[in-house]
Scaffold this motif. Structure first.
Motif, PDB file in Angstrom:
ATOM      1  N   ALA A 290      51.470  82.097  -8.307  1.00  0.00           N
ATOM      2  CA  ALA A 290      50.612  82.849  -7.384  1.00  0.00           C
ATOM      3  C   ALA A 290      51.434  83.867  -6.598  1.00  0.00           C
ATOM      4  N   ILE A 291      52.623  83.462  -6.145  1.00  0.00           N
ATOM      5  CA  ILE A 291      53.476  84.393  -5.398  1.00  0.00           C
ATOM      6  C   ILE A 291      53.969  85.505  -6.313  1.00  0.00           C
ATOM      7  N   ILE A 292      54.363  85.149  -7.546  1.00  0.00           N
ATOM      8  CA  ILE A 292      54.820  86.167  -8.493  1.00  0.00           C
ATOM      9  C   ILE A 292      53.718  87.191  -8.743  1.00  0.00           C
ATOM     10  N   ARG A 293      52.495  86.719  -8.927  1.00  0.00           N
ATOM     11  CA  ARG A 293      51.390  87.658  -9.152  1.00  0.00           C
ATOM     12  C   ARG A 293      51.164  88.559  -7.930  1.00  0.00           C
ATOM     13  N   SER A 294      51.365  88.012  -6.734  1.00  0.00           N
ATOM     14  CA  SER A 294      51.202  88.846  -5.539  1.00  0.00           C
ATOM     15  C   SER A 294      52.299  89.905  -5.461  1.00  0.00           C
ATOM     16  N   LEU A 295      53.458  89.606  -6.029  1.00  0.00           N
ATOM     17  CA  LEU A 295      54.565  90.554  -6.063  1.00  0.00           C
ATOM     18  C   LEU A 295      54.377  91.624  -7.128  1.00  0.00           C
ATOM     19  N   ARG A 296      53.510  91.332  -8.099  1.00  0.00           N
ATOM     20  CA  ARG A 296      53.310  92.195  -9.260  1.00  0.00           C
ATOM     21  C   ARG A 296      51.895  92.760  -9.336  1.00  0.00           C
ATOM     22  N   GLY A 297      51.277  92.981  -8.201  1.00  0.00           N
ATOM     23  CA  GLY A 297      49.972  93.603  -8.185  1.00  0.00           C
ATOM     24  C   GLY A 297      48.879  92.787  -8.843  1.00  0.00           C
ATOM     25  N   GLY A 298      48.989  91.446  -8.753  1.00  0.00           N
ATOM     26  CA  GLY A 298      47.967  90.572  -9.292  1.00  0.00           C
ATOM     27  C   GLY A 298      48.184  90.155 -10.727  1.00  0.00           C
ATOM     28  N   ARG A 299      49.307  90.568 -11.352  1.00  0.00           N
ATOM     29  CA  ARG A 299      49.596  90.214 -12.744  1.00  0.00           C
ATOM     30  C   ARG A 299      50.903  89.425 -12.829  1.00  0.00           C
ATOM     31  N   ASP A 300      51.098  88.761 -13.964  1.00  0.00           N
ATOM     32  CA  ASP A 300      52.374  88.082 -14.163  1.00  0.00           C
ATOM     33  C   ASP A 300      53.524  89.078 -14.212  1.00  0.00           C
ATOM     34  N   ASN A 301      53.238  90.272 -14.699  1.00  0.00           N
ATOM     35  CA  ASN A 301      54.283  91.290 -14.828  1.00  0.00           C
ATOM     36  C   ASN A 301      53.643  92.663 -14.710  1.00  0.00           C
ATOM     37  N   ASP A 302      54.349  93.571 -14.059  1.00  0.00           N
ATOM     38  CA  ASP A 302      53.896  94.956 -13.939  1.00  0.00           C
ATOM     39  C   ASP A 302      54.885  95.837 -14.692  1.00  0.00           C
ATOM     40  N   PRO A 303      54.519  96.352 -15.878  1.00  0.00           N
ATOM     41  CA  PRO A 303      55.474  97.090 -16.704  1.00  0.00           C
ATOM     42  C   PRO A 303      55.613  98.560 -16.356  1.00  0.00           C
ATOM     43  N   ARG A 304      54.906  99.043 -15.358  1.00  0.00           N
ATOM     44  CA  ARG A 304      54.905 100.479 -15.074  1.00  0.00           C
ATOM     45  C   ARG A 304      56.243 100.955 -14.516  1.00  0.00           C
ATOM     46  N   PHE A 305      56.673 102.133 -14.976  1.00  0.00           N
ATOM     47  CA  PHE A 305      57.851 102.763 -14.391  1.00  0.00           C
ATOM     48  C   PHE A 305      57.616 102.936 -12.901  1.00  0.00           C
ATOM     49  N   GLY A 306      58.651 102.689 -12.119  1.00  0.00           N
ATOM     50  CA  GLY A 306      58.531 102.797 -10.687  1.00  0.00           C
ATOM     51  C   GLY A 306      58.054 101.523 -10.017  1.00  0.00           C
ATOM     52  N   LYS A 307      57.516 100.590 -10.801  1.00  0.00           N
ATOM     53  CA  LYS A 307      56.991  99.333 -10.267  1.00  0.00           C
ATOM     54  C   LYS A 307      57.687  98.107 -10.857  1.00  0.00           C
ATOM     55  N   ARG A 308      58.140  98.217 -12.110  1.00  0.00           N
ATOM     56  CA  ARG A 308      58.591  97.020 -12.827  1.00  0.00           C
ATOM     57  C   ARG A 308      59.833  96.375 -12.221  1.00  0.00           C
ATOM     58  N   MET A 309      60.655  97.149 -11.521  1.00  0.00           N
ATOM     59  CA  MET A 309      61.880  96.601 -10.954  1.00  0.00           C
ATOM     60  C   MET A 309      61.750  96.262  -9.474  1.00  0.00           C
ATOM     61  N   SER A 310      60.590  96.546  -8.882  1.00  0.00           N
ATOM     62  CA  SER A 310      60.442  96.364  -7.438  1.00  0.00           C
ATOM     63  C   SER A 310      59.421  95.280  -7.128  1.00  0.00           C
ATOM     64  N   ALA A 311      59.501  94.749  -5.917  1.00  0.00           N
ATOM     65  CA  ALA A 311      58.585  93.703  -5.454  1.00  0.00           C
ATOM     66  C   ALA A 311      57.558  94.323  -4.516  1.00  0.00           C
ATOM     67  N   GLN A 312      56.297  94.014  -4.743  1.00  0.00           N
ATOM     68  CA  GLN A 312      55.221  94.614  -3.964  1.00  0.00           C
ATOM     69  C   GLN A 312      54.698  93.638  -2.907  1.00  0.00           C
ATOM     70  N   GLY A 313      53.866  94.154  -2.017  1.00  0.00           N
ATOM     71  CA  GLY A 313      53.115  93.321  -1.091  1.00  0.00           C
ATOM     72  C   GLY A 313      53.941  92.688   0.015  1.00  0.00           C
ATOM     73  N   VAL A 314      53.294  91.727   0.686  1.00  0.00           N
ATOM     74  CA  VAL A 314      53.909  91.055   1.837  1.00  0.00           C
ATOM     75  C   VAL A 314      55.172  90.307   1.436  1.00  0.00           C
ATOM     76  N   TRP A 315      55.121  89.617   0.291  1.00  0.00           N
ATOM     77  CA  TRP A 315      56.298  88.866  -0.145  1.00  0.00           C
ATOM     78  C   TRP A 315      57.458  89.806  -0.474  1.00  0.00           C
ATOM     79  N   GLY A 316      57.147  90.937  -1.084  1.00  0.00           N
ATOM     80  CA  GLY A 316      58.193  91.903  -1.380  1.00  0.00           C
ATOM     81  C   GLY A 316      58.858  92.413  -0.121  1.00  0.00           C
ATOM     82  N   ASP A 317      58.039  92.724   0.893  1.00  0.00           N
ATOM     83  CA  ASP A 317      58.587  93.178   2.174  1.00  0.00           C
ATOM     84  C   ASP A 317      59.475  92.104   2.806  1.00  0.00           C
ATOM     85  N   LEU A 318      59.053  90.847   2.692  1.00  0.00           N
ATOM     86  CA  LEU A 318      59.829  89.748   3.268  1.00  0.00           C
ATOM     87  C   LEU A 318      61.193  89.622   2.595  1.00  0.00           C
TER      88      LEU A 318
END
Length: 356
Positions: A290-318
């Motif tokens: 669940a936390i991984i999906r929150s880091l990846r825009g709701g998916r197990d993995n986000d393959p998009r350039f500019g997104k795939r190497m970064s952590a998103q959302g509240v957990w990413g900021d933390l």
């Protein structure tokens, strides 16, 4: 499903991307198979030699700081369950699961092929990255010495190179690394995922222990080799509690720089990782995913350039805040890789250096 001693994956899950045939054990006999057939034999490691026509791979990804790499091996005996390179084994009609860890490929002609590329009149030098796919210092390097051959060529031609590894075996090449460092031709990153040796044996069953990796960094520092610790990957609710302590241990050994990367689960890695969670941490498997999906825009993995190497959302900021504070506390900086490309000496294809 049960853990397999000394291996990261718990099964030989096949890829479904290329319509490969699927094999699944089934039937009432499964409950009695050990009584009938005995304990299954352990998975042995085999190595097949590949003889490609070229060895230097180029990329245009905006997410990574290099445009070329050498991968001396395919598959990796370290067996890291989270390894984003696992899906490459599907191209060989092999499983990204156990096959990735046990059916390896080596490229003994790597240094010769690289020499031919460097000898081309139009070649323009830039740092060559090693360890970007599978580890250049996995156990079979002791036998094949392909990584050492490439480093010898880089020293001979004054070509810059970067290395990423989870092994202290790189210290066997300390003589070359020290000479390359004097010429500003090398930078090394050593990945440390956890300080818990027991957890490390589950995540990375045949990689060097965390303490050996940290000690290797200390040796590199004393030898004058530019290096950094990579806290990678950070796995929420599994390894993230060690983030600050890893930086503290690295700083105590004089390591000047650090990076971190959140876990990536592309293609077949996601189901293999979920399987690993169910085997080793069933009580928190859903929380982790669940936390991984929150880091990846709701998916197990986000393959998009500019997104795939970064952590998103509240957990990413933390995680970013924690890493930044820990770096400040221990006086650690981001790696500044500034290697010399101006001293390159083009070789001839017969092994001699050009006078031009």
């Amino acid at each position: 499903m049960r853990a397999i001693k000394g291996r990261g994956a718990a099964s030989s899950q096949q890829s479904r991307r290329f319509n490969l045939p699927q094999n699944e054990a089934d039937g009432d006999w499964m409950d009695l198979r050990e009584q009938i057939d005995g304990t299954a034999p352990s998975q042995r490691t085999t190595v097949v030699e590949l003889h490609p026509k070229t060895i230097l791979s180029f990329n245009r990804s905006p997410d990574i700081p290099f445009d070329r790499s050498v991968n001396a091996y395919q598959g990796c005996e370290h067996g890291c369950i989270y390894c984003f390179a696992r899906p490459t084994h599907a191209y060989h009609d092999l499983s990204p699961g156990l096959d990735f860890e046990t059916k390896l490929f080596a490229k003994p002609s790597a240094a010769r092929l690289l020499r031919e590329t460097l000898a081309k009149p139009g070649y323009v030098p830039a740092p060559i990255a090693m360890g970007t796919n599978t580890d250049p210092y996995q156990p079979i390097e002791a036998r094949y010495r392909i990584t050492r051959d490439v480093l010898e060529l880089c020293l001979e031609t004054r070509h810059p190179v970067t290395i990423t590894t989870k092994s202290d075996r790189l210290l066997r090449d300390l003589d070359l690394l020290a000479e390359l460092a004097k010429l500003k031709l090398v930078a090394v990153g050593v990945s440390v995922t956890s300080l818990d040796s027991a957890l490390s044996r589950l995540l990375e069953p045949r990689a060097a222990s965390p303490s050996k990796r940290l000690d290797a960094l200390g040796v590199l520092v004393k030898a004058g080799v530019p290096c950094h610790v990579s806290v990678a990957p950070v796995i929420p609710s599994i390894t993230d509690s060690d983030l600050e302590r890893i930086l503290a241990e690295a700083a105590a050994r004089g390591v000047p720089a650090a990076t971190w990367i959140i876990v990536r689960l592309p293609h077949e890695v996601a189901p293999l990782f979920r399987e690993w969670l169910e085997v080793h941490f069933p009580e928190r498997a859903e929380k982790v995913m669940a936390i991984i999906r929150s880091l990846r825009g709701g998916r197990d993995n986000d393959p998009r350039f500019g997104k795939r190497m970064s952590a998103q959302g509240v957990w990413g900021d933390l995680f970013r805040r924690r890493f930044r504070v820990a770096m400040q506390r221990h006086g650690i900086q981001r790696p500044q890789i500034d290697l010399d490309c101006s001293s390159f000496r083009r070789p001839s294809s017969d092994g001699q250096l050009s006078l031009l």
